[in-house]
Design an enzyme around this catalytic site. Structure first.
Site, short mmCIF file in Angstrom:
data_model
loop_
_atom_site.label_atom_id
_atom_site.label_comp_id
_atom_site.label_asym_id
_atom_site.label_seq_id
_atom_site.Cartn_x
_atom_site.Cartn_y
_atom_site.Cartn_z
N GLU A 42 8.25 -4.10 -8.13
CA GLU A 42 8.06 -4.10 -6.67
C GLU A 42 8.46 -5.48 -6.19
O GLU A 42 7.76 -6.47 -6.46
CB GLU A 42 6.62 -3.79 -6.27
CG GLU A 42 6.47 -3.77 -4.74
CD GLU A 42 5.03 -3.78 -4.24
OE1 GLU A 42 4.87 -3.75 -3.00
OE2 GLU A 42 4.09 -3.83 -5.04
N ASP A 67 6.77 -11.79 -6.19
CA ASP A 67 6.72 -12.46 -4.89
C ASP A 67 6.59 -13.96 -5.12
O ASP A 67 6.21 -14.40 -6.22
CB ASP A 67 5.53 -11.96 -4.06
CG ASP A 67 5.77 -12.09 -2.56
OD1 ASP A 67 5.98 -13.24 -2.10
OD2 ASP A 67 5.75 -11.08 -1.85
N ASP A 116 10.88 -8.45 4.64
CA ASP A 116 11.35 -9.08 5.88
C ASP A 116 12.76 -8.54 6.15
O ASP A 116 13.65 -8.71 5.34
CB ASP A 116 11.40 -10.60 5.69
CG ASP A 116 11.75 -11.34 6.97
OD1 ASP A 116 12.36 -10.73 7.87
OD2 ASP A 116 11.45 -12.54 7.05
N ASP A 152 9.86 -0.01 7.97
CA ASP A 152 9.70 0.44 9.35
C ASP A 152 10.79 -0.13 10.24
O ASP A 152 10.76 0.07 11.45
CB ASP A 152 8.31 0.06 9.88
CG ASP A 152 8.09 -1.45 9.92
OD1 ASP A 152 8.90 -2.19 9.32
OD2 ASP A 152 7.10 -1.88 10.54
N THR A 192 1.26 -0.16 2.51
CA THR A 192 1.09 -1.59 2.34
C THR A 192 0.39 -2.18 3.57
O THR A 192 0.29 -1.55 4.62
CB THR A 192 2.44 -2.30 2.16
OG1 THR A 192 3.13 -2.33 3.42
CG2 THR A 192 3.31 -1.59 1.13
N TYR A 194 1.59 -4.46 5.42
CA TYR A 194 2.56 -4.62 6.50
C TYR A 194 2.91 -3.30 7.17
O TYR A 194 3.21 -3.26 8.36
CB TYR A 194 3.81 -5.32 5.96
CG TYR A 194 3.50 -6.74 5.55
CD1 TYR A 194 3.32 -7.73 6.50
CD2 TYR A 194 3.31 -7.07 4.21
CE1 TYR A 194 2.98 -9.02 6.13
CE2 TYR A 194 2.97 -8.35 3.84
CZ TYR A 194 2.81 -9.33 4.81
OH TYR A 194 2.46 -10.59 4.45
N GLU A 195 2.84 -2.21 6.42
CA GLU A 195 3.04 -0.91 7.06
C GLU A 195 1.96 -0.67 8.10
O GLU A 195 2.23 -0.17 9.20
CB GLU A 195 3.03 0.21 6.02
CG GLU A 195 3.23 1.58 6.63
CD GLU A 195 3.35 2.70 5.59
OE1 GLU A 195 3.33 3.87 6.00
OE2 GLU A 195 3.47 2.39 4.39
#
Length: 237
Positions: A42, A67, A116, A152, A192, A194-195
């Site tokens: 991921e 990350d 991002d 998104d 997530t 951020y979703e």
């Protein structure tokens, strides 16, 4: 750095499921996971919701969240330890350095979840589905291994479809509105942080699953750049 972050970084350095800028890792991930099950990445994992969620669903696969932000990784790594998910780990490093950590064919699949979107045209090369990054993934992804994009951002979704078309990549799934389909898989139901924020305010989630050929992608970056410039012109007209 804030006190809370300092505490988290100190604690994370003791976590057995986290590696930070490790050396000499290609070909050695079976030692980290203590098995030789398939490895799924991921990328830009944030708090690792997908790595953890997939780890719950597929105990016969290994999931590695990648990350740069250690404060975020701490969240996912802590949860994986609390749930005893021994098939979930985390790698702290820059995504553009990712190829140095894996041997050819060592990774079976890649997830890119709500990265991002780098909306400015001048930052398109930073998008994780830009051919620059796809060429990196080809260095360690198994031939035919899937890349999954969940976003998104309609701009990133559209951009990725341009990349796919330019390079004639094989598409396995293309969903313009994930939750409009009541029969989506459990993997796509994972959400997530951020979703949940709905930053793009697009009221829909896009999903693409595609694969890369074994041969390195040809350089069609200028053609892609032209598409981006045309899009910018259309928006201003």
């Amino acid at each position: 750095m804030g006190h809370k972050k300092l505490i988290r970084f100190a604690e994370m350095s003791t976590f057995p499921n986290v590696l930070q800028y490790p050396e000499n890792m290609p070909g050695r991930w079976k030692e980290f996971f203590h098995n030789d099950n398939p490895i799924v990445l991921e990328l830009a994992c944030g708090k690792g919701e997908y790595a953890v969620g997939l780890g719950r669903l597929f105990p016969d696969k290994n999931f590695l969240g990648v990350d740069l932000k250690g404060n975020r990784i701490w969240v996912g790594a802590k949860k994986a330890l609390q749930e005893n998910l021994t098939n979930v780990g985390f790698l702290r490093t820059q995504i553009d350095q990712i190829a140095q950590y894996f041997a050819p064919g060592e990774v079976s699949e890649i997830w890119i979840t709500f990265p991002d979107p780098q909306l400015r045209t001048g930052k398109a090369r930073k998008r994780l589905t830009h051919p620059k990054f796809l060429r990196l993934y080809q260095q360690f992804l198994q031939p035919g291994g899937y890349i999954n994009l969940k976003t998104d951002s309609p701009s990133l979704y559209r951009f990725t479809k341009w990349v796919i078309d330019l390079h004639e990549l094989a598409v396995n799934q293309d969903m313009d509105d994930v939750y409009a389909n009541p029969d989506i898989s459990d993997t796509l139901r994972i959400k997530t942080h951020y979703e949940g924020l709905d930053i793009a305010q697009s009221n829909r989630i896009h999903y693409l699953q595609f694969s890369l050929p074994a041969a390195p992608l040809p350089d069609k970056d200028e053609a892609l750049k032209e598409l981006l410039l045309e899009e910018g012109t259309d928006r201003r007209s």
